[in-house]
Design an enzyme around this catalytic site. Sequence first.
Site, mmCIF file in Angstrom:
data_model
loop_
_atom_site.group_PDB
_atom_site.id
_atom_site.type_symbol
_atom_site.label_atom_id
_atom_site.label_comp_id
_atom_site.label_asym_id
_atom_site.label_seq_id
_atom_site.Cartn_x
_atom_site.Cartn_y
_atom_site.Cartn_z
ATOM 1 C CD GLU A 38 -3.005 1.189 2.144
ATOM 2 O OE1 GLU A 38 -3.484 2.261 2.571
ATOM 3 O OE2 GLU A 38 -3.449 0.066 2.482
ATOM 4 C CD GLU B 180 2.376 8.296 4.447
ATOM 5 O OE1 GLU B 180 2.882 9.379 4.100
ATOM 6 O OE2 GLU B 180 1.296 7.854 4.001
ATOM 7 C CG ASP C 199 -1.990 15.834 -2.919
ATOM 8 O OD1 ASP C 199 -2.856 16.399 -3.617
ATOM 9 O OD2 ASP C 199 -1.262 16.449 -2.109
ATOM 10 C CE LYS D 107 -4.208 26.378 -6.810
ATOM 11 N NZ LYS D 107 -3.313 27.490 -6.394
ATOM 12 C CG ASP E 97 -11.851 12.122 -1.608
ATOM 13 O OD1 ASP E 97 -10.766 12.135 -2.223
ATOM 14 O OD2 ASP E 97 -12.028 12.768 -0.565
ATOM 15 C CB THR F 294 -10.914 5.812 6.039
ATOM 16 O OG1 THR F 294 -11.526 6.691 5.088
ATOM 17 C CG2 THR F 294 -9.946 4.880 5.317
ATOM 18 C CE LYS F 295 -12.120 6.571 13.895
ATOM 19 N NZ LYS F 295 -11.476 7.109 15.128
ATOM 20 C CG PHE F 296 -11.431 11.476 4.739
ATOM 21 C CD1 PHE F 296 -11.465 12.853 4.955
ATOM 22 C CD2 PHE F 296 -11.411 11.010 3.433
ATOM 23 C CE1 PHE F 296 -11.481 13.735 3.887
ATOM 24 C CE2 PHE F 296 -11.418 11.882 2.361
ATOM 25 C CZ PHE F 296 -11.461 13.255 2.593
ATOM 26 C CD GLU F 297 -14.443 5.158 1.521
ATOM 27 O OE1 GLU F 297 -15.060 4.644 0.571
ATOM 28 O OE2 GLU F 297 -13.423 4.651 2.033
#
Length: 248
Positions: A76, A101, A151, A155, A187, A226-229
């Site tokens: 990953e 990471e 990311d 732009k 997303d 995920t919590k964000f998702e």
Amino acid sequence: MTDQDRPDEGKTTGPEGPDAPLHRRGIKSYVLRAGRMTQAQTRGLEEVWPRLGLTLAQGRQDLDALFGRQAPRVVEIGFGMGASLIEQAETHPDTDFIGIEVHAPGVGKLLDEADKRGLTNLRVYREDALAVLEQCLPEGSLTTLQLFFPDPWPKKKHHKRRIVQPAFVELVRTRLASGGTLHMATDWEAYAEWMAEVMEAAPGYLNTATPETAPYVPRPDFRPLTKFEARGERLGHGVWDLIFRRVD
């Protein structure tokens, strides 16, 4: 409206060609962010890293020797704070996982959690992912490569920083075993379209999506939410998954 929200002027950019260099000097697909380290994160880097951490200096890995067995192998890229990767490693003890990471707090957090849960099927690089793929992971050695919520560099002038480019997916293909999969999720709808464009043009891959959902697949159960998702879903935000299989 922020600068990030304001559309750029001028010509729309597209993915770089397959012969574009993977490492353009001064151009990265990530930005290193400074942040405070918690006690647990520091412990992970100082105490657990010697056992579970990997470096470029170690060169090409013998993954069977590294994990002490033959097993499916999942890499990953960009695991963030590591919650999803920890869940996968704990849920699938018969699979070996390698996380990549660059951000120290995330690496420290994952190492601390892995140690507390007694996980032996997880290793970590704190390195540039392209360098790890090129220098450390053998050809044909991976069952799956995961790239979740990279990311999007929204732009237009920054599109060259996006990690998903023809040269990148070709490098990934060489590291996947025959039948192995590249699984991406984002997303950002515009980035999902970009990913689909790159993958549809890439040789040696087959989209696993059905005609009803192509080019995307429904979120598979094996990708942790995920919590964000989850928060995004409650707010009506979309998430797009793409899974392509190596076929040559």
